[in-house]
Design a protein around this motif. Structure first.
Motif, PDB file in Angstrom:
ATOM      1  N   LEU A 140       0.842  -1.192   0.000  1.00 54.61           N
ATOM      2  CA  LEU A 140       0.000   0.000   0.000  1.00 54.61           C
ATOM      3  C   LEU A 140       0.879   1.245   0.000  1.00 54.61           C
ATOM      4  CD1 LEU A 140      -2.737  -0.915   2.659  1.00 54.61           C
ATOM      5  CD2 LEU A 140      -2.676  -1.455   0.232  1.00 54.61           C
ATOM      6  N   ASN A 141       0.395   2.275  -0.647  1.00 54.97           N
ATOM      7  CA  ASN A 141       1.123   3.544  -0.688  1.00 54.97           C
ATOM      8  C   ASN A 141       0.324   4.641  -0.005  1.00 54.97           C
ATOM      9  OD1 ASN A 141       1.974   2.179  -3.655  1.00 54.97           O
ATOM     10  ND2 ASN A 141       3.640   3.010  -2.433  1.00 54.97           N
ATOM     11  N   ASP A 142       1.038   5.670   0.398  1.00 55.93           N
ATOM     12  CA  ASP A 142       0.377   6.835   0.988  1.00 55.93           C
ATOM     13  C   ASP A 142      -0.275   7.662  -0.113  1.00 55.93           C
ATOM     14  OD1 ASP A 142       1.161   6.351   3.669  1.00 55.93           O
ATOM     15  OD2 ASP A 142       3.145   7.160   3.233  1.00 55.93           O
ATOM     16  N   GLU A 143      -1.419   8.211   0.192  1.00 60.37           N
ATOM     17  CA  GLU A 143      -2.115   9.071  -0.752  1.00 60.37           C
ATOM     18  C   GLU A 143      -2.436  10.389  -0.063  1.00 60.37           C
ATOM     19  OE1 GLU A 143      -5.522   8.351  -4.032  1.00 60.37           O
ATOM     20  OE2 GLU A 143      -6.156   7.990  -1.987  1.00 60.37           O
ATOM     21  N   LEU A 144      -2.179  11.482  -0.772  1.00 59.78           N
ATOM     22  CA  LEU A 144      -2.444  12.800  -0.207  1.00 59.78           C
ATOM     23  C   LEU A 144      -3.906  13.158  -0.406  1.00 59.78           C
ATOM     24  CD1 LEU A 144      -1.291  15.352   1.125  1.00 59.78           C
ATOM     25  CD2 LEU A 144      -0.855  16.245  -1.177  1.00 59.78           C
ATOM     26  N   GLY A 145      -4.571  13.456   0.695  1.00 66.02           N
ATOM     27  CA  GLY A 145      -5.963  13.871   0.638  1.00 66.02           C
ATOM     28  C   GLY A 145      -6.148  15.182   1.377  1.00 66.02           C
ATOM     29  N   ALA A 146      -7.372  15.500   1.676  1.00 68.86           N
ATOM     30  CA  ALA A 146      -7.679  16.741   2.390  1.00 68.86           C
ATOM     31  C   ALA A 146      -8.600  16.446   3.562  1.00 68.86           C
ATOM     32  CB  ALA A 146      -8.345  17.748   1.448  1.00 68.86           C
ATOM     33  N   ALA A 147      -8.465  17.243   4.613  1.00 66.12           N
ATOM     34  CA  ALA A 147      -9.299  17.074   5.803  1.00 66.12           C
ATOM     35  C   ALA A 147      -9.550  18.434   6.428  1.00 66.12           C
ATOM     36  CB  ALA A 147      -8.615  16.144   6.800  1.00 66.12           C
ATOM     37  N   LEU A 148     -10.545  18.483   7.274  1.00 64.50           N
ATOM     38  CA  LEU A 148     -10.854  19.702   8.028  1.00 64.50           C
ATOM     39  C   LEU A 148     -10.283  19.580   9.424  1.00 64.50           C
ATOM     40  CD1 LEU A 148     -14.594  20.419   7.078  1.00 64.50           C
ATOM     41  CD2 LEU A 148     -12.577  21.694   6.331  1.00 64.50           C
ATOM     42  N   ASN A 149      -9.569  20.620   9.871  1.00 64.54           N
ATOM     43  CA  ASN A 149      -9.111  20.604  11.254  1.00 64.54           C
ATOM     44  C   ASN A 149     -10.186  21.191  12.162  1.00 64.54           C
ATOM     45  OD1 ASN A 149      -9.015  23.381  10.948  1.00 64.54           O
ATOM     46  ND2 ASN A 149      -6.763  23.481  10.783  1.00 64.54           N
ATOM     47  N   LYS A 150      -9.860  21.364  13.443  1.00 65.87           N
ATOM     48  CA  LYS A 150     -10.868  21.836  14.404  1.00 65.87           C
ATOM     49  C   LYS A 150     -11.343  23.251  14.087  1.00 65.87           C
ATOM     50  CE  LYS A 150      -9.244  18.965  18.228  1.00 65.87           C
ATOM     51  NZ  LYS A 150      -8.708  18.945  19.621  1.00 65.87           N
ATOM     52  N   SER A 151     -10.512  24.011  13.373  1.00 61.41           N
ATOM     53  CA  SER A 151     -10.893  25.386  13.013  1.00 61.41           C
ATOM     54  C   SER A 151     -11.609  25.449  11.672  1.00 61.41           C
ATOM     55  CB  SER A 151      -9.637  26.278  12.969  1.00 61.41           C
ATOM     56  OG  SER A 151      -8.968  26.260  14.210  1.00 61.41           O
ATOM     57  N   LYS A 152     -12.019  24.276  11.161  1.00 60.08           N
ATOM     58  CA  LYS A 152     -12.711  24.192   9.872  1.00 60.08           C
ATOM     59  C   LYS A 152     -11.845  24.683   8.719  1.00 60.08           C
ATOM     60  CE  LYS A 152     -16.749  22.736  11.411  1.00 60.08           C
ATOM     61  NZ  LYS A 152     -16.394  22.592  12.839  1.00 60.08           N
ATOM     62  N   VAL A 190      -9.122  23.648   5.710  1.00 60.69           N
ATOM     63  CA  VAL A 190      -8.751  22.487   4.905  1.00 60.69           C
ATOM     64  C   VAL A 190      -7.235  22.296   4.968  1.00 60.69           C
ATOM     65  CG1 VAL A 190      -8.762  21.454   2.594  1.00 60.69           C
ATOM     66  CG2 VAL A 190     -10.707  22.845   3.352  1.00 60.69           C
ATOM     67  N   VAL A 191      -6.824  21.114   5.382  1.00 65.47           N
ATOM     68  CA  VAL A 191      -5.395  20.820   5.521  1.00 65.47           C
ATOM     69  C   VAL A 191      -5.076  19.510   4.810  1.00 65.47           C
ATOM     70  CG1 VAL A 191      -5.169  22.058   7.707  1.00 65.47           C
ATOM     71  CG2 VAL A 191      -5.809  19.628   7.715  1.00 65.47           C
ATOM     72  N   ASP A 192      -3.779  19.340   4.481  1.00 61.82           N
ATOM     73  CA  ASP A 192      -3.331  18.088   3.880  1.00 61.82           C
ATOM     74  C   ASP A 192      -3.483  16.950   4.883  1.00 61.82           C
ATOM     75  OD1 ASP A 192      -2.678  19.268   1.495  1.00 61.82           O
ATOM     76  OD2 ASP A 192      -0.571  19.580   2.016  1.00 61.82           O
ATOM     77  N   ALA A 193      -3.809  15.761   4.361  1.00 63.74           N
ATOM     78  CA  ALA A 193      -3.922  14.583   5.217  1.00 63.74           C
ATOM     79  C   ALA A 193      -3.486  13.354   4.431  1.00 63.74           C
ATOM     80  CB  ALA A 193      -5.357  14.417   5.715  1.00 63.74           C
ATOM     81  N   LEU A 194      -2.452  12.701   4.917  1.00 66.96           N
ATOM     82  CA  LEU A 194      -1.996  11.470   4.281  1.00 66.96           C
ATOM     83  C   LEU A 194      -2.813  10.292   4.796  1.00 66.96           C
ATOM     84  CD1 LEU A 194       1.921  11.700   4.286  1.00 66.96           C
ATOM     85  CD2 LEU A 194       0.412  11.710   2.294  1.00 66.96           C
ATOM     86  N   HIS A 195      -3.150   9.379   3.881  1.00 65.41           N
ATOM     87  CA  HIS A 195      -3.830   8.158   4.292  1.00 65.41           C
ATOM     88  C   HIS A 195      -3.416   7.028   3.354  1.00 65.41           C
ATOM     89  CE1 HIS A 195      -6.542   9.814   1.194  1.00 65.41           C
ATOM     90  NE2 HIS A 195      -6.811   8.537   0.915  1.00 65.41           N
ATOM     91  N   LEU A 196      -3.663   5.801   3.784  1.00 64.25           N
ATOM     92  CA  LEU A 196      -3.314   4.644   2.970  1.00 64.25           C
ATOM     93  C   LEU A 196      -4.301   4.487   1.823  1.00 64.25           C
ATOM     94  CD1 LEU A 196      -2.517   2.067   5.797  1.00 64.25           C
ATOM     95  CD2 LEU A 196      -0.864   3.095   4.230  1.00 64.25           C
ATOM     96  N   ASP A 197      -3.763   4.272   0.627  1.00 65.66           N
ATOM     97  CA  ASP A 197      -4.614   4.080  -0.549  1.00 65.66           C
ATOM     98  C   ASP A 197      -5.036   2.610  -0.601  1.00 65.66           C
ATOM     99  OD1 ASP A 197      -5.918   4.206  -2.941  1.00 65.66           O
ATOM    100  OD2 ASP A 197      -4.112   4.396  -4.177  1.00 65.66           O
ATOM    101  N   ILE A 198      -6.078   2.277   0.140  1.00 67.87           N
ATOM    102  CA  ILE A 198      -6.498   0.878   0.265  1.00 67.87           C
ATOM    103  C   ILE A 198      -7.122   0.364  -1.029  1.00 67.87           C
ATOM    104  CG2 ILE A 198      -7.983  -0.720   1.533  1.00 67.87           C
ATOM    105  CD1 ILE A 198      -7.746   1.159   3.929  1.00 67.87           C
TER     106      ILE A 198
END
Length: 357
Positions: free
Chosen positions: A141-153, A155-163
């Motif tokens: 599996l490889n890491d994939e760059l996605g997006a997520a919301l932090n507590k302040s709403k 949009v920040v980068d978020a790495l996750h596994l590309d399942i």
């Protein structure tokens, strides 16, 4: 808000698809001097997240088309994965961490000099709850760059596994292997991925040479299952199987290997995934890469049978147009519209027999 139980307790209370026996991840990184193994020295704790990951891997792997099926190579010196797993699963002389670390080192050797970028290598031994079958799966599996919301709403980068997007994986049916089955090992061999997947096949030590006759016969069974699932009329059934025959005969004539995805796209273009799903769910383990057997293909459009004293061959069309009828109760064939020459010979034979009596 939680109820105070830890993640492992919540997993044990859930209705599971798979019971995870052991799971670990090692990373094979590509550096300037080649690939190196960044290992882990203890198994992963099976919590809700790990359970979901392995369940997804198992499900996605089972549904993927373009797999080759086979068995371990007999040469365990040059293809040592079978020896590692034998020591772990059958002999119990090696623990899971040592087994997978040896496998990761073997993978590093196989991947050297290839265009692969490496990745996180997940190793999992799990037991399917429904039938208590043991499996071992290895997937990169490889890491994939996605997006997520932090507590302040924000949009920040978020790495996750590309399942869902993994391309390199293999699975061993440990139970079938221990019982001496002929085929128990498979690996993903996507269309056009030969050069990419070759090193993974070598790493696993998968011998996927298959008997064309057997694979063609299994293909015919899968096509019959699909016909039944679609509740086709006799005319639709005949047209479908004749098209399948024509496609496969072209493969044979041009010495082209069979590939599930390409075959399904051509034969059932309106919804090729329906046909692929039947192939994958049939349990027949139809392999990519074999050249369809010309003689076995005849069963797609012809019925053939006989005894010591007779033999008969006829097209499916003869059943659909009424030239031949099959009585299921008496298990008898009724042949109509016999050719004049045969009729004359039969009448003469009956007449002569009557005179002799």
């Amino acid at each position: 808000m939680t109820d105070g139980r830890d993640e492992g307790q919540m997993v044990s209370d859930a209705l599971l698809d798979n019971e995870i026996v052991n799971v670990i991840v090692h990373t094979v990184n590509k550096g300037d001097g080649g690939f190196v193994v960044d290992d882990r020295r203890e198994v992963l704790e099976v919590g809700e997240t790990v359970q979901r990951l392995i369940d997804q891997l198992a499900k996605i792997y089972a549904a993927k088309t373009g797999k080759s099926h086979g068995r371990f190579e007999e040469d365990a010196e040059n293809y040592p994965v079978s020896k590692f797993l034998e020591d772990y699963f059958q002999k119990g002389s090696s623990d899971f961490v040592s087994t997978t670390l040896n496998m990761a080192k073997s993978l590093r050797k196989s991947v050297q000099g290839t265009a692969s970028t490496g990745g996180h290598v997940f190793f999992a031994h799990f037991r399917r709850v429904t039938d208590k079958t043991d499996f071992f799966i290895v997937a990169i599996l490889n890491d994939e760059l996605g997006a997520a919301l932090n507590k302040s709403k924000e949009v920040v980068d978020a790495l996750h596994l590309d399942i869902k997007g993994f391309r390199l994986a293999g699975r061993v049916n440990l139970s079938s292997w221990a019982e001496g089955a002929d085929k128990y090992l498979s690996f993903i061999k996507g269309r056009g991925q030969d050069k990419v997947s070759d090193f993974f096949k070598i790493f696993l030590g998968c011998n996927n040479s298959v008997a064309a006759v057997l694979e063609t016969q299994k293909l015919g069974k899968a096509l019959e299952e699909f016909v039944q699932s679609k509740d086709m009329s006799e005319d639709q059934r005949e047209e479908f199987l004749r098209s399948a025959y024509s496609i496969c005969k072209r493969y044979t004539d041009k010495d082209l290997p069979f590939e599930v995805k390409a075959f399904a796209n051509e034969l059932w273009p309106e919804s090729p995934e329906d046909l692929s799903n039947v192939f994958e769910g049939s349990g027949l383990d139809i392999s990519d890469g074999f050249i369809p057997d010309k003689r076995s293909l005849r069963s797609f459009v012809k019925f053939t049978g006989g005894s010591k004293n007779w033999r008969i061959t006829f097209d499916r069309a003869a059943l659909s147009n009424g030239e031949i009828e099959f009585d299921t109760k008496s298990e008898a064939l009724v042949i109509k519209k016999l050719p004049n020459e045969l009729l004359a010979r039969l009448r003469m034979e009956v007449s002569q027999n009557g005179e002799e009596d």
